[in-house]
Motif scaffolding. Structure first.
Motif, PDB file in Angstrom:
ATOM      1  N   ASP A 739       0.830  -1.238   0.112  1.00 33.39           N
ATOM      2  CA  ASP A 739      -0.297  -0.181   0.131  1.00 33.39           C
ATOM      3  C   ASP A 739       0.993   1.470  -0.087  1.00 33.39           C
ATOM      4  N   GLU A 743       0.704   3.982  -2.953  1.00 31.06           N
ATOM      5  CA  GLU A 743       0.536   5.187  -2.735  1.00 31.06           C
ATOM      6  C   GLU A 743       1.559   6.178  -2.958  1.00 31.06           C
ATOM      7  N   ARG A 768       0.281  -6.217  -4.207  1.00 26.63           N
ATOM      8  CA  ARG A 768      -0.856  -6.892  -3.535  1.00 26.63           C
ATOM      9  C   ARG A 768      -2.701  -7.662  -3.757  1.00 26.63           C
ATOM     10  N   SER A 784      -6.958  -4.116  -7.391  1.00 20.37           N
ATOM     11  CA  SER A 784      -5.727  -4.258  -7.535  1.00 20.37           C
ATOM     12  C   SER A 784      -5.283  -4.282  -9.452  1.00 20.37           C
TER      13      SER A 784
END
Lengths: 877, 176
Positions: A739, A743, A768, A784
């Motif tokens: 994550d 990000e 992910r 995802s």
């Protein structure tokens, strides 16, 4: 009477708090009563008593010792100054005449000169070994040397001393600092203002040459008695503040003297010619009234605050109102509201002297707190005006000038100062985008007009091409982190540069420089086209051209030109990236890429072996080894890949040990550790890999800390998060890292909206999706996968040839299949299983049309998994 | 969260800049004897762009860091100077242009070496000494720094600490 500190030193047996308390109590007593006090308090504690006696005696010594009242830095600086050499280069130093934030100034004579003309030498010891400063130093010295004005002390020479410190040799002026001169000689106002106008003329002359002084103060203006008995001012250190100040770091204010600094200098805003006008204003205020415009305080903070926010004090009744208005106009907070030029300032003074009405009016605006510093809008407006004024100045100069050498300077000024500095100065300001675009637009307009009638001056053509390249990098260059994201515009500018450079190559087909520069131009252009725009076909064609001209450049001289070899190697690497390196946008020809990398590696090995101690060459070698390692890895030759990757890490770590804060070394070493970790883990050495991954994370965090604007480091940090995550056995923990990685990539994309999305972003999403699926969180897994699908579909619209994007699109199908299969099995939902089958089928269909050998590792695995899953689902049905 | 980010960014920026500046000043033989102490040190801190805009908490943190960095740089430099004078009489790093009595010198390296011992019993005093002697901070600034790290630190406390620290150090570094 001090005693040896070794045994029974003040720390030790006794309770420290008690020792201190008694010390203070005893200190306040008269010496006569102290022993009574100590007798009472210490009793038979002899150690305590001795400790206190010693401390009290030492305290008396310390209080009488002025050595404690100056900070350590002064002691060290003095000791270090004392070690100075009496000779620098060909100059014999006679006496130290000044010391300042920027260096030490000596009176000196040339040791080989029979005329022994005195000169002033400024040595900048602190810049020794700072490559960036030295490079700038050399580039700008030439420009400063061309300043010829009767009121500017000439720059005569310059160079690098034996210890690596740059030095400047200037005309030696035997005079008084202007403030001293005025106090001593008390010239009548008329003479004072006439002299000041000559200063304005000098400053204006420099401004027309695009040189801003930045540190105008009385100490930099020496006055001698001229032949006619009138005071003759000479300005020292023109442009030197900038020369020494700009080393790619944020500080634009270091060298200045606060008393004469403008609000924009104090607040760190962009500096322009208007900043010099302001400093002139402060000086004239002081020369005329005998005071400074702001109340003198001991605190620099307060003074800085006053400069930015307070109106200057009244100059007093003795000063004519018109003259006061002139001075106050120069002292306005907003650069754009001061005199537009030193000439206008001077002109208004002339009007005052001749008894005409002056232009300056009382300032009716009130300065409210934060008005200047607090609002970016004003800064931007100011910057825009600066930009326009400068552009106007450049145009005017060109109209006046016909001489090629003059243009040569103009172009260089435009490229170096206007585009680079002004643009760089404002690029961080929010909302500066329109201004930046104006700057680029104006610069292009100007260059286009120059290029049209450039004649056949070879140097000038080269400079124009270089200026186009510089603008291109600002517009959307691959390696310029804060570019405008206008990649198409960048390509157009590169193309203009290429056209000029092609013409030069046609005229000088055997000239190594000309060939080399064309190769470099094509490689920047090609990599922008391939990597930033994702247009691989045309990008690769350009990179092939770059390699072709690079080879020619290497072949024309014997022994081959080093720089040319380097550029050839660079071009080969970039071509390799685009041809088949799965970490870049590429065409899927991994073997071709490996061959290109090997060629580059051979060149770099030769260069590095020829100069073992050259750090730069070692790093270049590491770069080539690294690419080879990456490609071998992607071809599945893990053992083969580990060899160059380990070597890369060793080279980088040893470079880092030698220079632990060098940002680019940090980044390289970070990547080296990360790559090694990734490949080791693939080779089954997951546990051994983790320390390298963690070391990489540590390094990237340091980079982001030291250089928060560094986009490359942010990218690497983002990649590293998923790399560490992939080495973890605990999916929940790993997802946190994925994550963070996603990000990071998303933010990078936000900062560079026109660029193709990073390949690593997709990898992070893939990891992910897989981890969520293993945990049974099918909705997250699908989300995802859908993101990968969306990103790759967008990329394929730009370039259907983008192999990586296609590979990843099918990967997203396979991930979607897997997630639906998990969902179906969990809930027994037939529809979900059918969905799974349909995604897997699309993945298999897609993959089977691609060149199997070129598939990335994850692509191969996804293909195999999908095929298997499809068979499984069919059998179940 | 949003509020702390630009601050930390700023601090880091300034921190890097300071390290570069101080290192640069002392990198070889730049002389600074015409500088007033406050001018020299404060110039370097307060002209760093953007410092005016950070709040006190951040400023205190930064000043504290600055003093540590400064100390490290000065010690490195002092050691180099010592090493450079191999063979001859050891350089003293402490003489003052205005007084000649060697007994009135404060040897930077000796202070540094004694700091560890001082810190054991008197950590706050050691910090005051570091901030003042190596960092060049004023009493007011030191008080802010200490407050930000949770100490009770009025101006008077700082002054008393400084008096005690000088006495302790003077005793520790005094020649036999």
């Amino acid at each position: 009477m001090p005693l040896p500190p070794t045994e029974n030193s003040p720390r030790g047996e006794s309770n420290p708090q008690r020792v201190e308390a008694l010390f203070h109590q005893a200190s306040e007593l008269a010496p006569a009563v102290r022993s009574v006090f100590l007798d009472r308090e210490c009793g038979d504690d002899v150690a305590l008593r001795r400790t206190l006696e010693r401390l009290l005696a030492s305290s008396a010594d310390a209080e009488n010792n002025p050595g404690w009242s100056e900070p350590a830095i002064l002691k060290v600086a003095r000791a270090s100054a004392d070690a100075a050499d009496p000779e620098v280069d060909r100059y014999r130093l006679l006496e130290r005449i000044g010391v300042g934030g920027m260096g030490v100034v000596y009176r000196a004579v040339r040791s080989d000169d029979t005329f022994s003309k005195e000169v002033a030498i400024k040595i900048v010891h602190w810049a020794a070994g700072d490559e960036e400063i030295l490079r700038r130093f050399r580039a700008e010295r030439q420009m400063l040397a061309s300043l010829e004005h009767p009121n500017i002390a000439r720059l005569l020479d310059g160079g690098i001393a034996d210890d690596g410190s740059p030095f400047l040799v200037m005309e030696f002026v035997r005079g008084l600092a202007i403030d001293r001169y005025v106090v001593d000689r008390k010239p009548p106002l008329q003479a004072l203002l006439e002299m000041f106008r000559r200063i304005c003329s000098a400053v204006g002359y420099a401004h027309r040459n695009l040189i801003v002084h930045r540190d105008l103060k009385p100490g930099n203006i020496l006055v001698t008695d001229g032949p006619d008995g009138n005071p003759e001012p000479k300005l020292l250190d023109f442009g030197i503040a900038r020369l020494l100040d700009d080393s790619g770091h944020q500080t634009r204010t270091r060298a200045m003297t606060l008393e004469y600094a403008s609000p924009e200098q104090v607040s760190g805003a962009p500096i322009s010619t208007a900043s010099d006008i302001y400093s002139l204003g402060v000086m004239l205020y002081e020369l005329v009234s005998g005071n400074r415009p702001y109340r003198v305080t001991t605190s620099e903070m307060d003074l800085a605050e006053a400069i930015c926010r307070e109106a200057p004090r009244s100059m007093g009744a003795g000063v004519d109102a018109d003259l006061a208005n002139i001075i106050l106009m120069a002292l306005r907070k907003e650069p754009a509201r001061r005199y537009e030029s030193a000439e206008q300032f001077s002109e208004d003074l002339r009007r005052f002297l001749d008894g005409y009405p002056v232009v300056a009016r009382p300032d009716t605006r009130t300065y409210r707190a934060r008005k200047f510093v607090g609002r970016n809008r004003l800064l931007i407006a100011g910057a825009a005006l600066v930009a326009m004024t400068l552009a106007g100045g450049v145009f005017a100069t060109v109209r006046q000038s016909r001489i090629a050498t003059r243009r040569f300077n103009d172009v260089r000024s435009l490229a170096n100062y206007f585009v680079a500095d002004v643009h760089d100065a404002i690029k961080e300001l929010p909302g500066a985008l329109p201004v930046r675009k104006i700057i680029v637009g104006k610069s292009l307009e100007y260059l286009d007009s120059l290029a049209r009638d450039q004649g056949d001056d070879r140097e000038l053509q080269g400079e124009i091409a270089a200026a186009y390249e510089k603008i291109a990098s600002v517009q959307g260059g691959m390696f310029s982190p804060s570019n405008l994201g206008d990649h198409a515009g960048a390509l157009a500018s590169y193309r203009k540069a290429a056209v000029i450079r092609e013409r030069l190559v046609a005229a000088y087909p055997k000239d190594v420089t000309v060939l080399r520069e064309l190769a470099e131009c094509y490689s920047s252009m090609g990599s922008t086209q391939a990597q930033s725009l994702g247009d691989l076909k045309n990008g690769v064609a350009l990179l092939r051209k770059a390699v072709g001209f690079g080879e020619r450049a290497v072949a024309v001289v014997n022994p081959p030109d080093k720089e040319a070899q380097n550029i050839l190697a660079d071009s080969l690497l970039m071509l390799g990236d685009a041809v088949g390196n799965s970490s870049y946008q590429n065409l899927g020809d991994a073997k071709g890429a490996a061959d290109l990398y090997r060629k580059a590696l051979t060149i770099r090995e030769r260069l590095a072996n020829a100069a073992q101690s050259d750090k730069g060459l070692q790093m270049n070698l590491a770069q080539a080894e690294n690419r080879l390692g990456m490609i071998l890895n992607s071809q599945g030759d893990l053992t083969g890949a580990l060899v160059p990757l380990r070597r890369v890490r060793e080279i980088d770590e040893s470079a880092l040990a030698a220079d632990p804060h060098n940002v680019s070394t940090l980044i390289n070493t970070g990547s080296a550790n990360r790559n090694l970790a990734i490949v080791m883990s693939r080779a089954g050495q997951r546990k051994e890999a983790l320390p390298f991954a963690e070391r990489a994370g540590e390094i990237y965090q340091q980079v982001v800390r030291e250089d928060p604007g560094n986009a490359g480091a942010k990218r690497s940090l983002a990649s590293n998060y998923y790399a560490i995550g992939s080495l973890m056995d605990d999916d929940t923990k790993a997802i946190e890292l994925f994550d963070a990685s996603i990000e990071g990539f998303r933010n990078i994309q936000k900062e560079h909206p026109g660029s193709a999305p990073e390949v690593g972003w997709r990898t992070a999403l893939q990891y992910r999706s897989e981890a969520e699926n293993r945990l049974g969180n099918t909705a997250q897994a699908m989300e995802s996968a859908q993101q990968i699908k969306a990103i790759t579909e967008e990329l394929l619209k730009v370039s259907p040839d983008n192999f990586t994007a296609r590979d990843d699109l099918y990967l997203s199908y396979s991930l979607l299949g897997a997630a639906y299969e998990t969902l179906g099995r969990k809930t027994g939902d037939e529809a979900a299983l059918r969905q799974a089958g349909s995604w897997f089928r699309q993945a298999v269909d897609g993959y089977s049309k691609l060149d199997q050998k070129a598939l990335s590792r994850s692509g191969r695995q996804a293909f195999a998994k999908s095929t298997e899953a499809l068979a499984r689902l069919r059998a179940a049905r | 969260m949003a509020a702390t980010k630009p601050l930390s960014r700023l601090t880091d920026e300034i921190y890097g800049e300071l390290r570069r500046l101080a290192g640069a000043v002392l990198s070889s033989r730049a002389g600074f004897d015409s500088f007033q102490p406050t001018e020299l040190v404060h110039e370097r801190y307060f002209r760093l762009p953007g410092l005016q805009t950070i709040d006190w908490q951040g400023r205190a943190h930064f000043l504290n860091l600055s003093a540590q960095v400064m100390r490290r740089i000065l010690i490195d430099c002092a050691r180099k100077l010592h090493a450079a004078k191999r063979g001859g009489t050891p350089v003293t790093l402490s003489f003052h242009a205005t007084f000649n009595d060697p007994a009135l010198e404060v040897d930077v390296l000796a202070v540094h070496d004694a700091m560890d011992r001082f810190c054991v019993d008197y950590p706050r005093h050691a910090q005051v000494l570091e901030l003042r002697f190596f960092g060049g901070l004023t009493t007011e600034e030191i008080s802010e720094v200490l407050k930000a790290s949770g100490h009770e630190a009025s101006i008077r406390t700082v002054e008393r600490d400084w008096t005690f620290a000088k006495a302790w150090m003077q005793n520790a570094i005094a020649p036999n």
